[in-house]
Design an enzyme around this catalytic site. Sequence first.
Site, short mmCIF file in Angstrom:
data_model
loop_
_atom_site.label_atom_id
_atom_site.label_comp_id
_atom_site.label_asym_id
_atom_site.label_seq_id
_atom_site.Cartn_x
_atom_site.Cartn_y
_atom_site.Cartn_z
CE LYS A 90 -3.87 -2.09 2.57
NZ LYS A 90 -4.89 -2.03 1.51
N GLY A 223 -14.43 -5.52 5.51
CA GLY A 223 -15.39 -6.14 6.42
C GLY A 223 -15.70 -7.59 6.13
#
Length: 303
Positions: A90, A223
């Site tokens: 990232k 999630g």
Amino acid sequence: METAAQNGSSNQTGTARVKRGMAEMLKGGVIMDVVTPEQARIAEAAGAVAVMALERVPADIRAQGGVSRMSDPDMIEGIIDAVTIPVMAKARIGHFVEAQILQSLGVDYVDESEVLTPADYTNHIDKWKFTVPFVCGATNLGEALRRITEGAAMIRSKGEAGTGDVSNATTHMRKIGGEIRRLTSMSEDELYVAAKELQAPYELVVEVARAGKLPVTLFTAGGIATPADAAMMMQLGAEGVFVGSGIFKSGNPEQRAAAIVKATTFYDDPDVLAKVSRGLGEAMVGINVEEIAQPHRLAERGW
């Protein structure tokens, strides 16, 4: 945009076709967040198609707060050396130097990620300048098309990372899918208006309307904590799944990782899903997204 842009530190070029083709190879698979070489090996053994190397999973980033940046190069290289599958890492939104460093390290993909603290609240990275393909998040079709215009080779619906609550993932995937279906029924003059509303190039909007899908691979994230979560997102139109905190914050990471991989493959077979959902131990405790104040939601980052 089909012509390759060249990074200043490399004499190689990467066309849109090559970058998107690399992302296509991950379709139907699971990409797992890992923080150590050992976790990376567990992910590979479980059947992950790639790993995301980072120092803290999103649940820890959320809990610990502060500024979250690109991971240490030594840590990333340790994970690259530990596995044979592709490794992603990232970079902060807009932080093109972090992306340059990650490309230099030899990562297979860069995720310009809202999970890290944005470095620029106005501009995203110009991804055409890099040979490495980029993954970017989106909560709606307009965001997705703007990231593709900037050079993204893969889009992931954002969800709300680090929560174990899949509700935002379903919202964002349904939103993107619904807006694409809306485009397919429009006339060409209506598509001009849609392009203005989406803040995206008309030619790209027409391409999506004609194909009925994005021109790049669409994964889902945020999630996903159970095999059922992964299967539901695939049934909603995702072409693959990112799983962050949901595996290594659970009671039995090895078994849960393998179960989520199988559920992603056999997402439309309830018998297989029931079988792989048995005896996994406790899922990550998680946070209800509705309990998170709007300014603290990671999915709100990016524009």
